[in-house]
Design an enzyme around this catalytic site. Structure first.
Site, mmCIF file in Angstrom:
data_model
loop_
_atom_site.group_PDB
_atom_site.id
_atom_site.type_symbol
_atom_site.label_atom_id
_atom_site.label_comp_id
_atom_site.label_asym_id
_atom_site.label_seq_id
_atom_site.Cartn_x
_atom_site.Cartn_y
_atom_site.Cartn_z
ATOM 1 N N LYS A 194 6.188 -2.160 2.767
ATOM 2 C CA LYS A 194 4.772 -2.347 3.096
ATOM 3 C C LYS A 194 4.387 -3.831 3.026
ATOM 4 O O LYS A 194 3.686 -4.359 3.898
ATOM 5 C CB LYS A 194 3.905 -1.524 2.134
ATOM 6 C CG LYS A 194 2.405 -1.739 2.266
ATOM 7 C CD LYS A 194 1.860 -1.270 3.599
ATOM 8 C CE LYS A 194 0.395 -1.643 3.759
ATOM 9 N NZ LYS A 194 -0.139 -1.307 5.083
ATOM 10 N N LYS A 211 -3.017 -10.583 -1.153
ATOM 11 C CA LYS A 211 -2.226 -9.890 -2.183
ATOM 12 C C LYS A 211 -0.894 -9.420 -1.595
ATOM 13 O O LYS A 211 0.169 -9.600 -2.179
ATOM 14 C CB LYS A 211 -3.066 -8.729 -2.722
ATOM 15 C CG LYS A 211 -2.393 -7.749 -3.649
ATOM 16 C CD LYS A 211 -1.918 -6.476 -2.966
ATOM 17 C CE LYS A 211 -3.030 -5.662 -2.352
ATOM 18 N NZ LYS A 211 -2.568 -4.433 -1.696
HETATM 19 P P1 NDP Z 1 -11.305 -0.441 -1.210
HETATM 20 O O1 NDP Z 1 -11.692 -1.735 -1.838
HETATM 21 O O2 NDP Z 1 -12.059 0.066 -0.054
HETATM 22 O O3 NDP Z 1 -11.351 0.710 -2.352
HETATM 23 C C1 NDP Z 1 -10.817 0.484 -3.603
HETATM 24 C C2 NDP Z 1 -10.916 1.754 -4.439
HETATM 25 O O4 NDP Z 1 -10.268 1.521 -5.693
HETATM 26 C C3 NDP Z 1 -12.349 2.160 -4.776
HETATM 27 O O5 NDP Z 1 -12.410 3.561 -4.857
HETATM 28 C C4 NDP Z 1 -12.553 1.528 -6.151
HETATM 29 O O6 NDP Z 1 -13.519 2.191 -6.938
HETATM 30 C C5 NDP Z 1 -11.192 1.735 -6.758
HETATM 31 N N1 NDP Z 1 -10.869 0.820 -7.846
HETATM 32 C C6 NDP Z 1 -10.779 -0.528 -7.795
HETATM 33 N N2 NDP Z 1 -10.373 -1.019 -8.984
HETATM 34 C C7 NDP Z 1 -10.212 0.050 -9.799
HETATM 35 C C8 NDP Z 1 -9.813 0.194 -11.159
HETATM 36 N N3 NDP Z 1 -9.469 -0.860 -11.905
HETATM 37 N N4 NDP Z 1 -9.771 1.433 -11.688
HETATM 38 C C9 NDP Z 1 -10.101 2.512 -10.945
HETATM 39 N N5 NDP Z 1 -10.492 2.441 -9.654
HETATM 40 C C10 NDP Z 1 -10.534 1.214 -9.096
HETATM 41 O O7 NDP Z 1 -9.743 -0.579 -0.894
HETATM 42 P P2 NDP Z 1 -8.916 0.034 0.330
HETATM 43 O O8 NDP Z 1 -9.134 1.491 0.384
HETATM 44 O O9 NDP Z 1 -9.141 -0.797 1.546
HETATM 45 O O10 NDP Z 1 -7.428 -0.292 -0.151
HETATM 46 C C11 NDP Z 1 -6.760 0.489 -1.138
HETATM 47 C C12 NDP Z 1 -5.266 0.153 -1.053
HETATM 48 O O11 NDP Z 1 -4.786 0.539 0.242
HETATM 49 C C13 NDP Z 1 -4.952 -1.335 -1.207
HETATM 50 O O12 NDP Z 1 -3.767 -1.506 -1.921
HETATM 51 C C14 NDP Z 1 -4.799 -1.819 0.233
HETATM 52 O O13 NDP Z 1 -3.997 -2.978 0.314
HETATM 53 C C15 NDP Z 1 -4.191 -0.595 0.883
HETATM 54 N N6 NDP Z 1 -4.389 -0.450 2.333
HETATM 55 C C16 NDP Z 1 -5.623 -0.670 2.912
HETATM 56 C C17 NDP Z 1 -5.794 -0.510 4.283
HETATM 57 C C18 NDP Z 1 -7.138 -0.716 4.951
HETATM 58 O O14 NDP Z 1 -7.166 -0.747 6.209
HETATM 59 N N7 NDP Z 1 -8.250 -0.855 4.235
HETATM 60 C C19 NDP Z 1 -4.669 -0.095 5.144
HETATM 61 C C20 NDP Z 1 -3.460 0.200 4.433
HETATM 62 C C21 NDP Z 1 -3.317 -0.014 3.082
HETATM 63 P P3 NDP Z 1 -15.085 1.796 -6.888
HETATM 64 O O15 NDP Z 1 -15.687 2.648 -5.812
HETATM 65 O O16 NDP Z 1 -15.574 2.139 -8.249
HETATM 66 O O17 NDP Z 1 -15.166 0.317 -6.595
#
Ligand code: NDP
Length: 294
Positions: A170, A239
């Site tokens: 990835k 990242k």
């Molecule tokens: P978002 O920022 O949209 O969502 C992050 C989520 O993680 C939220 O639900 C947030 O909760 C939660 N969170 C953050 N920190 C913590 C913590 N310390 N403890 C518990 N919950 C936590 O991220 P994405 O969905 O965009 O990305 C998630 C992963 O997927 C990443 O690793 C990213 O690199 C990967 N990814 C993203 C893509 C994209 O197009 N967006 C595509 C493919 C992979 P809260 O609501 O409370 O903030």
């Protein structure tokens, strides 16, 4: 009844959990959802028929999915859940995480009898909504086979190697995304500066050997339009390129272009902002050239 739990209902996790819920409705299972900001779990339950649950409740699931920003966040959640976990549970981490973290997480969870697979995804928010994500799995073959049928958000599932290999693939994929995006931005900025129409230039490039997802999709839809819709954060791309560099360094490889694109992504994250869409990387190219890409 089979129970899945999904932790982290962000841009990706929200639609991925919704896909699991559609599958569960057909197969007679149930999907528990947990989110740090708990109101999001309640809203998800109301919209998609999942059940908002506490961490203690999600520990009772057969399969626990996580999709959080970085591996350190997953460590934090493992710490909170650890004492509730039951032997035989499968933990599938869809975070774009770090291979070193995956090995530590697997060993830590195995002490509780819980199996851990790294299972990052690609395909973006649209791919998640369409349940058409590509999943790259790292872990033992028998565990990978056991989980295949549970990945209702996937269009394609590939076992890429042992624990950590999913995260490594990835990271390299996203480093290639960054390289293609950045390089296309440099070329298009120069063409625009010289007075060439960029729609015409992309028309040619996309019928020629210089094309990529950046030139075919990202730049026309997000950059030329100046929309930069925030679906995948620039900070997350930085990242990923950092993890890719660790993957290279761990095998004492030599990858000067990947190192450079990581530095550029980090600079853009500082200068443009971590929550801007990843395509806003090209705003740094624009600043360096005094030329908008449009
Ligand atoms: P978002 O920022 O949209 O969502 C992050 C989520 O993680 C939220 O639900 C947030 O909760 C939660 N969170 C953050 N920190 C913590 C913590 N310390 N403890 C518990 N919950 C936590 O991220 P994405 O969905 O965009 O990305 C998630 C992963 O997927 C990443 O690793 C990213 O690199 C990967 N990814 C993203 C893509 C994209 O197009 N967006 C595509 C493919 C992979 P809260 O609501 O409370 O903030």
């Amino acid at each position: 009844m089979k129970t899945a739990a999904f932790l982290g209902l962000g841009a990706m996790g929200g639609p991925m959990a919704a896909a699991l819920a559609r599958h569960a409705a057909e197969t007679g299972g149930q999907v528990l959802v947990w989110n740090r900001t708990f109101e999001k779990a309640q809203a998800h339950a109301a919209e998609y028929g999942t059940q908002a649950a506490t961490l203690e409740q999600v520990a009772q699931a057969n399969v626990i999915f996580t999709c959080l920003p970085i591996s350190a966040d997953v460590d934090e959640v493992i710490g909170q859940l650890e004492k509730h976990l039951r032997p035989g549970t499968l933990w599938v981490d869809c975070t774009s995480g770090h291979p070193d973290a995956a090995r530590v997480q697997r060993a830590r969870l195995l002490e509780r009898g819980v199996k851990f697979l790294d299972a990052p995804v690609s395909g973006g928010v649209n791919g998640a909504k369409a349940a058409a994500l590509t999943v790259m799995l790292g872990g033992p073959a028998d565990e990978v086979e056991a989980v295949r049928g549970e990945l209702a958000f996937a269009g394609k599932v590939v076992h890429v190697g042992d624990t950590g290999a999913g995260f490594a693939v990835k990271a390299i994929n996203n480093a290639l995304l960054a390289v293609n995006l950045w390089a296309a931005g440099e070329g298009l900025a120069a063409l625009a500066k010289g007075g060439v129409d960029l729609s015409a230039a992309l028309d040619v490039i996309n019928a020629s050997s210089g094309r990529s997802n950046a030139t075919e999709n990202l730049i026309p839809a997000r950059v030329l339009t100046r929309a930069f819709p925030p679906t995948f954060g620039l900070g997350l791309l930085a990242k990923d390129t950092g993890i890719a560099l660790d993957v290279v360094n761990n095998v004492k490889g030599s990858a000067p272009v990947l190192a450079q694109v990581n530095a550029l992504c980090r600079a853009a994250t500082q200068m443009i902002g971590p929550h801007e869409d990843h395509t806003a990387l090209l705003k740094l190219v624009e600043q360096m050239n005094g030329q908008e890409i449009k």
